[in-house]
Design a protein around this motif. Sequence first.
Motif, PDB file in Angstrom:
ATOM      1  N   PRO A 159       0.809  -1.226   0.000  1.00 49.03           N
ATOM      2  CA  PRO A 159       0.000   0.000   0.000  1.00 49.03           C
ATOM      3  C   PRO A 159       0.839   1.271   0.000  1.00 49.03           C
ATOM      4  O   PRO A 159       0.337   2.350  -0.313  1.00 49.03           O
ATOM      5  CB  PRO A 159      -0.832  -0.121   1.281  1.00 49.03           C
ATOM      6  CG  PRO A 159      -0.049  -1.027   2.165  1.00 49.03           C
ATOM      7  CD  PRO A 159       0.653  -1.987   1.237  1.00 49.03           C
ATOM      8  N   TYR A 160       2.132   1.143   0.323  1.00 46.19           N
ATOM      9  CA  TYR A 160       3.023   2.305   0.330  1.00 46.19           C
ATOM     10  C   TYR A 160       3.357   2.786  -1.083  1.00 46.19           C
ATOM     11  O   TYR A 160       3.936   3.839  -1.254  1.00 46.19           O
ATOM     12  CB  TYR A 160       4.297   1.999   1.129  1.00 46.19           C
ATOM     13  CG  TYR A 160       3.992   1.835   2.591  1.00 46.19           C
ATOM     14  CD1 TYR A 160       4.014   2.928   3.444  1.00 46.19           C
ATOM     15  CD2 TYR A 160       3.624   0.597   3.117  1.00 46.19           C
ATOM     16  CE1 TYR A 160       3.699   2.791   4.780  1.00 46.19           C
ATOM     17  CE2 TYR A 160       3.304   0.453   4.456  1.00 46.19           C
ATOM     18  CZ  TYR A 160       3.338   1.555   5.278  1.00 46.19           C
ATOM     19  OH  TYR A 160       3.001   1.416   6.597  1.00 46.19           O
ATOM     20  N   LEU A 201       0.144   5.317  -0.988  1.00 48.92           N
ATOM     21  CA  LEU A 201      -0.078   6.193   0.165  1.00 48.92           C
ATOM     22  C   LEU A 201       1.185   6.296   1.006  1.00 48.92           C
ATOM     23  O   LEU A 201       1.902   5.310   1.173  1.00 48.92           O
ATOM     24  CB  LEU A 201      -1.204   5.642   1.050  1.00 48.92           C
ATOM     25  CG  LEU A 201      -2.598   5.557   0.446  1.00 48.92           C
ATOM     26  CD1 LEU A 201      -3.516   4.764   1.365  1.00 48.92           C
ATOM     27  CD2 LEU A 201      -3.143   6.957   0.235  1.00 48.92           C
ATOM     28  N   PRO A 241      -0.396   4.522   4.935  1.00 48.74           N
ATOM     29  CA  PRO A 241      -1.607   3.691   4.857  1.00 48.74           C
ATOM     30  C   PRO A 241      -2.070   3.171   6.212  1.00 48.74           C
ATOM     31  O   PRO A 241      -3.269   2.970   6.427  1.00 48.74           O
ATOM     32  CB  PRO A 241      -1.215   2.554   3.916  1.00 48.74           C
ATOM     33  CG  PRO A 241       0.275   2.524   3.953  1.00 48.74           C
ATOM     34  CD  PRO A 241       0.722   3.932   4.212  1.00 48.74           C
TER      35      PRO A 241
END
Length: 168
Positions: A108-109, A112, A115
């Motif tokens: 997810p980095y 975002l 996250p």
Amino acid sequence: MTFAAIILLLVTAERLGELWLARRNTAALLKQGAVEMAPQHYTLIVLLHGFWLAGLWALGWDQPVNLLWLAVFLVLQVLRVWVLATLGRRWTTRIIVLPGEQLVATGPYRWLTHPNYVVVIGEIAVLPLCLGLPWYALAFSLANAAVLTVRIRAENAALHPSRNLGQP
């Protein structure tokens, strides 16, 4: 035992497990030469989450469960696991910096910067909504926003020293 109490029991167990994992990871990182940054606000985070969960037990253990909000909460749990799996041994509840390590840019980095905090923001609001406690969700969301403002500034300064604008 009510359905709401079972949910709260599972969330409590999850949080205790996360604290254990965070302590283990923190100790291992510190042994490798990592440094804790901006620990001053950590007590606020612990108190906020502790009071949030204790209040949910006090007010929500016997409430009917809204299944739509529960589904949203379960999606947040999947995202939480994704964050923890992506960070692996680097995930802690504190700001721990290991010199020479690159920032994580996978999972997810990729999309975002924080996250985990997106998940936390969602959980603080959604679990009370599952239990029919909208004012509780609002109150703790506002408190969480204040604490996360301090936390994210401190974390950004620690992880990106060139951006340090004098924040603790």
